[in-house]
Design an enzyme around this catalytic site. Sequence first.
Site, mmCIF file in Angstrom:
data_model
loop_
_atom_site.group_PDB
_atom_site.id
_atom_site.type_symbol
_atom_site.label_atom_id
_atom_site.label_comp_id
_atom_site.label_asym_id
_atom_site.label_seq_id
_atom_site.Cartn_x
_atom_site.Cartn_y
_atom_site.Cartn_z
ATOM 1 C CG ASN A 147 3.326 2.632 8.840
ATOM 2 O OD1 ASN A 147 3.931 1.647 9.223
ATOM 3 N ND2 ASN A 147 3.025 2.818 7.562
ATOM 4 C CD GLU B 170 8.792 8.355 11.568
ATOM 5 O OE1 GLU B 170 7.634 7.899 11.443
ATOM 6 O OE2 GLU B 170 9.519 8.622 10.599
ATOM 7 C CB CYS C 33 6.871 12.804 7.093
ATOM 8 S SG CYS C 33 5.796 12.883 8.533
HETATM 9 N N1 THU Z 1 5.109 7.039 7.250
HETATM 10 C C1 THU Z 1 5.674 6.884 8.475
HETATM 11 O O1 THU Z 1 5.286 5.994 9.238
HETATM 12 N N2 THU Z 1 6.662 7.748 8.836
HETATM 13 C C2 THU Z 1 7.120 8.777 8.069
HETATM 14 O O2 THU Z 1 7.966 9.532 8.497
HETATM 15 C C3 THU Z 1 6.581 8.973 6.722
HETATM 16 C C4 THU Z 1 5.512 8.044 6.291
HETATM 17 C C5 THU Z 1 4.018 6.138 6.858
HETATM 18 C C6 THU Z 1 2.685 6.804 6.703
HETATM 19 C C7 THU Z 1 1.999 5.885 5.720
HETATM 20 O O3 THU Z 1 1.362 4.829 6.428
HETATM 21 C C8 THU Z 1 3.118 5.293 4.901
HETATM 22 O O4 THU Z 1 4.313 5.546 5.611
HETATM 23 C C9 THU Z 1 3.241 5.872 3.505
HETATM 24 O O5 THU Z 1 3.308 7.245 3.543
#
Ligand code: THU
Length: 129
Positions: A42, A55, A87
């Site tokens: 992320n 993802e 998510c």
């Molecule tokens: N995040 C992801 O990388 N993937 C997901 O499926 C849900 C959330 C990240 C986004 C943000 O940087 C952190 O997790 C907290 O939400």
Amino acid sequence: MSENQLKEAAKNASKHAYAPYSKFKVGCALLTKSGNLYTGCNVENASYGLTICAERNAIAQAVNQEGSIEIEKLVVYTPTATPTPPCGACRQVIHEFGNPTIVSFCDKSESNSHKASDLLPHAFDLNKD
Ligand code: THU
């Protein structure tokens, strides 16, 4: 490529996460039907809504290298007490590239595994060819 290799790649990818706001470092590894591995982490932003999930970052890497892809398996590592599947936005983006098995894992309990279509039934689709 074994599931354990994918898990190792996903966890390694999480180490590159740029998450100064949430401190929640996520890593993703995906295997394409063509047999190649791509990873993503992320990437957050001071304008929070611009954050890119691990993802979608991995999917962008794969498309960038191969053009058209079909995802065979997608593995997500989260720093949580229980495995945490992608998510909703990521589920829709995954749907665009097949119906992979999605494996979610963390350090503290057993991983879980779902088909993408079970995580996002009735996904939006333009019935593209
Ligand atoms: N995040 C992801 O990388 N993937 C997901 O499926 C849900 C959330 C990240 C986004 C943000 O940087 C952190 O997790 C907290 O939400």
